[in-house]
Design a protein around this motif. Structure first.
Motif, short mmCIF file in Angstrom:
data_model
loop_
_atom_site.label_atom_id
_atom_site.label_comp_id
_atom_site.label_asym_id
_atom_site.label_seq_id
_atom_site.Cartn_x
_atom_site.Cartn_y
_atom_site.Cartn_z
N VAL A 31 0.84 -1.20 0.00
CA VAL A 31 0.00 0.00 0.00
C VAL A 31 0.87 1.25 0.00
N ALA A 32 1.89 1.27 0.85
CA ALA A 32 2.77 2.44 0.93
C ALA A 32 3.49 2.68 -0.39
N GLN A 33 3.91 1.60 -1.05
CA GLN A 33 4.60 1.74 -2.33
C GLN A 33 3.68 2.39 -3.36
N ARG A 34 2.43 2.01 -3.38
CA ARG A 34 1.49 2.60 -4.33
C ARG A 34 1.17 4.05 -3.98
N LEU A 35 1.12 4.36 -2.70
CA LEU A 35 0.89 5.75 -2.30
C LEU A 35 2.08 6.62 -2.67
N ARG A 36 3.29 6.10 -2.47
CA ARG A 36 4.48 6.87 -2.87
C ARG A 36 4.48 7.12 -4.37
N SER A 37 4.09 6.11 -5.14
CA SER A 37 4.03 6.27 -6.60
C SER A 37 3.02 7.34 -6.99
N ALA A 38 1.86 7.35 -6.33
CA ALA A 38 0.84 8.37 -6.62
C ALA A 38 1.35 9.76 -6.30
N ILE A 39 2.03 9.89 -5.16
CA ILE A 39 2.59 11.20 -4.78
C ILE A 39 3.63 11.65 -5.81
N GLU A 40 4.45 10.70 -6.24
CA GLU A 40 5.49 11.03 -7.22
C GLU A 40 4.88 11.51 -8.53
N HIS A 41 3.79 10.89 -8.95
CA HIS A 41 3.22 11.20 -10.26
C HIS A 41 2.26 12.37 -10.26
N LYS A 42 1.57 12.62 -9.15
CA LYS A 42 0.59 13.69 -9.16
C LYS A 42 0.62 14.58 -7.92
N GLY A 43 1.55 14.32 -7.02
CA GLY A 43 1.73 15.21 -5.88
C GLY A 43 0.87 14.92 -4.67
N HIS A 44 -0.02 13.93 -4.78
CA HIS A 44 -0.92 13.62 -3.68
C HIS A 44 -1.41 12.18 -3.83
N ALA A 45 -1.84 11.58 -2.72
CA ALA A 45 -2.37 10.21 -2.76
C ALA A 45 -3.57 10.12 -1.83
N CYS A 46 -4.46 9.20 -2.16
CA CYS A 46 -5.66 8.96 -1.34
C CYS A 46 -5.81 7.47 -1.09
N VAL A 47 -5.98 7.10 0.16
CA VAL A 47 -6.19 5.70 0.53
C VAL A 47 -7.49 5.59 1.32
N VAL A 48 -8.28 4.59 0.98
CA VAL A 48 -9.53 4.31 1.69
C VAL A 48 -9.38 2.96 2.38
N LEU A 49 -9.62 2.95 3.68
CA LEU A 49 -9.36 1.78 4.51
C LEU A 49 -10.65 1.24 5.13
N SER A 50 -10.53 0.06 5.71
CA SER A 50 -11.65 -0.57 6.39
C SER A 50 -11.38 -0.65 7.88
N PRO A 66 7.83 4.61 5.54
CA PRO A 66 8.40 5.90 5.11
C PRO A 66 7.57 6.48 3.98
N LEU A 67 6.92 7.59 4.27
CA LEU A 67 5.94 8.15 3.34
C LEU A 67 5.75 9.61 3.69
N ASP A 68 5.55 10.47 2.69
CA ASP A 68 5.24 11.87 2.97
C ASP A 68 3.76 11.96 3.30
N TRP A 69 3.45 11.72 4.57
CA TRP A 69 2.06 11.65 5.00
C TRP A 69 1.33 12.97 4.82
N SER A 70 2.05 14.08 4.76
CA SER A 70 1.38 15.37 4.56
C SER A 70 0.71 15.46 3.20
N LYS A 71 1.05 14.54 2.31
CA LYS A 71 0.47 14.53 0.96
C LYS A 71 -0.51 13.37 0.76
N VAL A 72 -0.99 12.82 1.87
CA VAL A 72 -1.90 11.67 1.81
C VAL A 72 -3.25 12.03 2.45
N THR A 73 -4.33 11.68 1.77
CA THR A 73 -5.68 11.74 2.34
C THR A 73 -6.10 10.32 2.71
N VAL A 74 -6.60 10.17 3.93
CA VAL A 74 -7.05 8.87 4.44
C VAL A 74 -8.56 8.93 4.67
N SER A 75 -9.29 7.95 4.15
CA SER A 75 -10.72 7.88 4.42
C SER A 75 -11.10 6.44 4.73
#
Length: 236
Positions: A31-50, A66-75
């Motif tokens: 999950v973190a790897q995919r979030l890092r990739s999203a941040i790299e490509h578009k500057g932000h990432a969004c993850v929806v959890l259960s 290790p992740l730039d959490w300031s660029k992540v939205t969690v829902s």
């Protein structure tokens, strides 16, 4: 029986892990790897959890990534209709087990809305979700009855909740055997995720998956998601 024994539709990938600890760490890393990739490509990432008890080790592992959490939205895929302070709140669960340390910098997008009744709360949440960024990663769980998110068999709004073309992002849902009313993202919104993982543990959940493949989404709602691109993470 192993996850590889299931006759799964094309597009469903499986990951069989040794135990719950390895599952939690592997899923958190992926999950973190995919979030890092999203941040790299578009500057932000969004993850929806259960929510629930089972994801706690995964959430704690994810918080350490290790992740730039300031660029992540969690829902959340779903929520009990209780304030965040309530012991059964999924938002409270994330606050305790994920949004700690560096991960506290993430933006949390909750589903709970105070309202006169559940239907009005769902309408408010539905409108608010128009502002949710595109979902990069979705992590689902599954109950023994085949429910996922809060899309429960027998719930009055289940057909609309499973409709891939529904205009609703959130619906009021009822869990037949538990006390709290629910708010759930619809399949229409959940299926928009760029990557979806389903985390399940134990022979009981494997048997439920087998049963879901042999029935329909009204009886076991997870059936609908098994025909979308999906990665299943399972351990005995």
């Amino acid at each position: 029986m192993a996850i590889s024994d299931l006759q799964l539709p094309e597009g469903v990938q499986t990951h069989q892990l040794a135990d719950s600890s390895v599952l939690a760490s592997t899923l958190a890393n992926d999950v973190a790897q995919r979030l890092r990739s999203a941040i790299e490509h578009k500057g932000h990432a969004c993850v929806v959890l259960s929510g629930g008890r089972s994801p706690v080790p995964f959430l704690e592992q994810l918080a350490q990534q290790p992740l730039d959490w300031s660029k992540v939205t969690v829902s959340l895929a779903d929520e009990r209709w209780v304030p965040v302070e309530h012991e059964d709140s999924n938002a409270g669960l994330l606050a305790r087990h994920l949004l700690q340390g560096a991960a506290a910098q993430a933006t949390f997008f909750g589903l709970y809305q105070p309202a006169a009744d559940l239907e009005r709360a769902a309408q408010l949440t539905d409108a608010a979700l128009a502002e949710l960024p595109p979902i990069d990663v979705l992590v689902l769980g599954m109950g023994d009855d085949g429910h996922t998110a809060s899309l429960f068999p027998g719930s009055p709004h289940l057909s609309e909740g499973l409709d891939p073309h529904s205009p609703r992002r959130c619906l009021p849902m009822l869990a037949p055997s538990v006390p709290h009313q629910r708010l759930s993202m619809t399949r229409a919104l959940l299926a928009s995720a760029a990557f979806t993982a389903l985390s399940v543990q134990g022979p009981g959940k494997l048997a439920a998956l087998r049963a879901a493949l042999a029935t329909d989404a009204q009886r076991m709602p997870i059936h609908a998601f098994l025909h979308d691109p999906l990665d299943i993470y399972w351990c005995p």
